[in-house]
Design a protein around this motif. Structure first.
Motif, PDB file in Angstrom:
ATOM      1  N   GLN A   3       0.432  -1.070  -0.049  1.00  8.94           N
ATOM      2  CA  GLN A   3       0.140  -0.065  -0.034  1.00  8.94           C
ATOM      3  C   GLN A   3       1.235   1.020  -0.059  1.00  8.94           C
ATOM      4  O   GLN A   3       1.549   1.839   0.954  1.00  8.94           O
ATOM      5  CB  GLN A   3      -0.840  -0.394   1.331  1.00  8.94           C
ATOM      6  CG  GLN A   3      -2.142   1.079   1.409  1.00  8.94           C
ATOM      7  CD  GLN A   3      -3.304   0.415   1.621  1.00  8.94           C
ATOM      8  OE1 GLN A   3      -4.247   1.074   1.450  1.00  8.94           O
ATOM      9  NE2 GLN A   3      -3.030  -0.242   3.213  1.00  8.94           N
ATOM     10  N   ALA A   9       1.706   5.342  -0.099  1.00  6.18           N
ATOM     11  CA  ALA A   9       0.677   6.551   0.364  1.00  6.18           C
ATOM     12  C   ALA A   9       1.321   7.871  -0.445  1.00  6.18           C
ATOM     13  O   ALA A   9       0.953   9.133   0.099  1.00  6.18           O
ATOM     14  CB  ALA A   9       0.443   5.804   1.891  1.00  6.18           C
ATOM     15  N   ARG A  69      -7.360   1.851  -6.035  1.00  4.89           N
ATOM     16  CA  ARG A  69      -7.546   2.873  -4.719  1.00  4.89           C
ATOM     17  C   ARG A  69      -8.754   2.162  -4.175  1.00  4.89           C
ATOM     18  O   ARG A  69      -9.698   1.679  -5.249  1.00  4.89           O
ATOM     19  CB  ARG A  69      -7.326   3.557  -4.955  1.00  4.89           C
ATOM     20  CG  ARG A  69      -7.733   4.617  -3.719  1.00  4.89           C
ATOM     21  CD  ARG A  69      -7.755   6.195  -4.009  1.00  4.89           C
ATOM     22  NE  ARG A  69      -6.618   6.858  -3.519  1.00  4.89           N
ATOM     23  CZ  ARG A  69      -6.068   7.627  -4.557  1.00  4.89           C
ATOM     24  NH1 ARG A  69      -6.922   8.630  -4.400  1.00  4.89           N
ATOM     25  NH2 ARG A  69      -4.623   8.051  -4.312  1.00  4.89           N
ATOM     26  N   LYS A 101      -9.560   5.874   2.835  1.00  6.49           N
ATOM     27  CA  LYS A 101      -8.254   6.065   2.995  1.00  6.49           C
ATOM     28  C   LYS A 101      -7.663   5.022   2.520  1.00  6.49           C
ATOM     29  O   LYS A 101      -6.030   4.604   1.458  1.00  6.49           O
ATOM     30  CB  LYS A 101      -7.341   6.804   3.624  1.00  6.49           C
ATOM     31  CG  LYS A 101      -6.051   7.232   3.195  1.00  6.49           C
ATOM     32  CD  LYS A 101      -5.136   8.202   4.451  1.00  6.49           C
ATOM     33  CE  LYS A 101      -4.428   8.282   4.824  1.00  6.49           C
ATOM     34  NZ  LYS A 101      -3.051   7.713   4.737  1.00  6.49           N
ATOM     35  N   ASP A 102      -7.134   3.909   2.928  1.00  5.68           N
ATOM     36  CA  ASP A 102      -6.212   2.554   3.236  1.00  5.68           C
ATOM     37  C   ASP A 102      -7.200   1.698   2.847  1.00  5.68           C
ATOM     38  O   ASP A 102      -8.430   1.198   3.739  1.00  5.68           O
ATOM     39  CB  ASP A 102      -5.848   2.562   4.474  1.00  5.68           C
ATOM     40  CG  ASP A 102      -5.202   4.196   4.816  1.00  5.68           C
ATOM     41  OD1 ASP A 102      -4.173   4.386   3.445  1.00  5.68           O
ATOM     42  OD2 ASP A 102      -4.921   4.227   6.120  1.00  5.68           O
ATOM     43  N   THR A 139      -6.299  -5.789   0.435  1.00  5.65           N
ATOM     44  CA  THR A 139      -4.854  -5.606  -0.446  1.00  5.65           C
ATOM     45  C   THR A 139      -5.004  -7.157  -1.298  1.00  5.65           C
ATOM     46  O   THR A 139      -4.119  -7.291  -1.893  1.00  5.65           O
ATOM     47  CB  THR A 139      -3.966  -5.426   0.623  1.00  5.65           C
ATOM     48  OG1 THR A 139      -4.342  -4.365   0.644  1.00  5.65           O
ATOM     49  CG2 THR A 139      -2.651  -5.303   0.362  1.00  5.65           C
ATOM     50  N   SER A 193      -3.371   5.093  -2.256  1.00  3.45           N
ATOM     51  CA  SER A 193      -3.627   5.577  -0.795  1.00  3.45           C
ATOM     52  C   SER A 193      -3.184   7.323  -0.987  1.00  3.45           C
ATOM     53  O   SER A 193      -3.250   7.193  -2.526  1.00  3.45           O
ATOM     54  CB  SER A 193      -3.244   5.375   0.152  1.00  3.45           C
ATOM     55  OG  SER A 193      -3.343   6.035   1.088  1.00  3.45           O
ATOM     56  N   TYR A 194      -3.443   7.519  -0.357  1.00  3.93           N
ATOM     57  CA  TYR A 194      -2.484   9.264  -0.317  1.00  3.93           C
ATOM     58  C   TYR A 194      -2.077   9.710   1.290  1.00  3.93           C
ATOM     59  O   TYR A 194      -2.205   9.197   2.356  1.00  3.93           O
ATOM     60  CB  TYR A 194      -3.349   9.972  -0.686  1.00  3.93           C
ATOM     61  CG  TYR A 194      -4.979   9.896  -0.341  1.00  3.93           C
ATOM     62  CD1 TYR A 194      -5.384  10.199   0.868  1.00  3.93           C
ATOM     63  CD2 TYR A 194      -5.957   8.971  -0.976  1.00  3.93           C
ATOM     64  CE1 TYR A 194      -6.731  11.030   1.024  1.00  3.93           C
ATOM     65  CE2 TYR A 194      -7.257   8.530  -0.325  1.00  3.93           C
ATOM     66  CZ  TYR A 194      -7.523   9.452   0.716  1.00  3.93           C
ATOM     67  OH  TYR A 194      -8.710   9.165   1.163  1.00  3.93           O
ATOM     68  N   ASP A 244      -4.675  15.264   2.542  1.00  2.00           N
ATOM     69  CA  ASP A 244      -6.577  15.220   1.440  1.00  2.00           C
ATOM     70  C   ASP A 244      -7.263  16.044   1.294  1.00  2.00           C
ATOM     71  O   ASP A 244      -7.584  17.298   2.583  1.00  2.00           O
ATOM     72  CB  ASP A 244      -6.895  14.259   2.905  1.00  2.00           C
ATOM     73  CG  ASP A 244      -9.077  14.239   2.607  1.00  2.00           C
ATOM     74  OD1 ASP A 244      -9.070  14.411   1.132  1.00  2.00           O
ATOM     75  OD2 ASP A 244      -9.319  12.722   3.052  1.00  2.00           O
ATOM     76  N   SER A 278      -5.501  13.513  -2.950  1.00  2.00           N
ATOM     77  CA  SER A 278      -6.442  13.006  -3.413  1.00  2.00           C
ATOM     78  C   SER A 278      -7.625  13.803  -3.193  1.00  2.00           C
ATOM     79  O   SER A 278      -7.768  14.805  -2.808  1.00  2.00           O
ATOM     80  CB  SER A 278      -7.478  12.041  -2.196  1.00  2.00           C
ATOM     81  OG  SER A 278      -8.651  11.870  -2.538  1.00  2.00           O
TER      82      SER A 278
END
Length: 264
Positions: free
Chosen positions: A69, A71, A174, A179-180, A186, A199-200, A203, A230
């Protein structure tokens, strides 16, 4: 088109979206009210227009050393990724893509499968602009709360739409309404062909319709080298805010690139 004309056109588009756009954010939904005008950005050098030749659709890539994942990207390079949740009024998508391209930026679009069913031409428009295109589930429901079979179908149904339209399942996945990704989602994404979940770390909260000034502040107040931001199609505030966000990146010497380029 001059910077002033461009901002005026985008504000007009934002007003049209406020009058009729219907879109859902990943953790909430609501109408997109008219936004305050974004602060006037300084002039930027006019970039070369993007190529309109058909761009081959890229497959997902594995990035060695990166977690399942992701970010954010490397913090030592002057690059960031603006990522858009693909849903809502296609006019908003067209306005945002065009503004990014005028600024020489490239973005990542995570498309909802049902949106692609309704507007199939948008997939090729995104790719032909030089942007990344990925999977944001088929119906934009809370995929993390679904039973395994249903969650997997949400991922693969959207992947099939992307494959049919572009020849690829898209470069990224995504999860919707989160968010996750959970460990289960996964694993399901990996089974569907996505080595990483995107993810990111920034925000914009544009889906809450807080006003363009708040969207600008949310992004510019948090963004740094390597950030993944995002954002959403379908919201008037995002249309109004994007020129100022891009100008802030330009002032800082940050370049908006696709997520694939950010990590390459």
């Amino acid at each position: 088109m001059t910077p002033i004309d461009r901002r005026g056109a985008l504000r007009a588009g934002a007003g049209a979206v406020a009058a009729g756009a219907l879109a859902s954010g990943c953790t909430g939904s609501g109408p997109a009210p008219a936004s305050p005008a974004a602060p006037a950005p300084p002039s930027r050098p006019a970039p070369a227009p993007p190529s309109r030749s058909a761009r081959p659709a890229s497959a997902p890539r594995r990035f060695p050393g990166r977690p399942a994942q992701i970010a954010h990207g490397p913090r030592e390079r002057d690059r960031v990724a603006l990522t858009f949740h693909g849903q809502g009024d296609p006019a908003t998508a067209q306005a945002l893509l065009a503004e990014a391209e005028r600024a020489g930026a490239r973005v990542t679009v995570l498309a909802v499968g049902s949106w692609l069913d309704q507007y199939p031409q948008i997939a090729r428009r995104i790719l032909d602009g030089g942007h990344d295109l990925g999977n944001h589930t088929q119906r934009h429901l809370a995929v993390s709360t679904m039973p395994e079979t249903e969650a997997y179908a949400e991922i693969t149904d959207c992947a099939e739409r992307l494959r049919r339209l572009t020849g690829s399942v898209g470069t990224w996945f995504r999860p919707s309404r989160a968010k996750d990704a959970t460990p289960l989602v996964t694993r399901l994404a990996a089974r569907a062909g996505y080595p990483h979940v995107l993810s990111y770390d920034v925000d914009s909260l544009d889906f809450t319709s807080p006003g363009a000034a708040a969207v600008i502040g949310n992004v510019t107040g948090q963004i740094q080298r390597g950030s993944v931001v995002s954002l959403h199609f379908g919201y008037a505030d995002t249309v109004a805010a994007l020129p100022a966000i891009l100008d802030d990146l330009h002032r800082r010497g940050l370049r908006a690139v696709t997520t694939t380029e950010l990590l390459s």
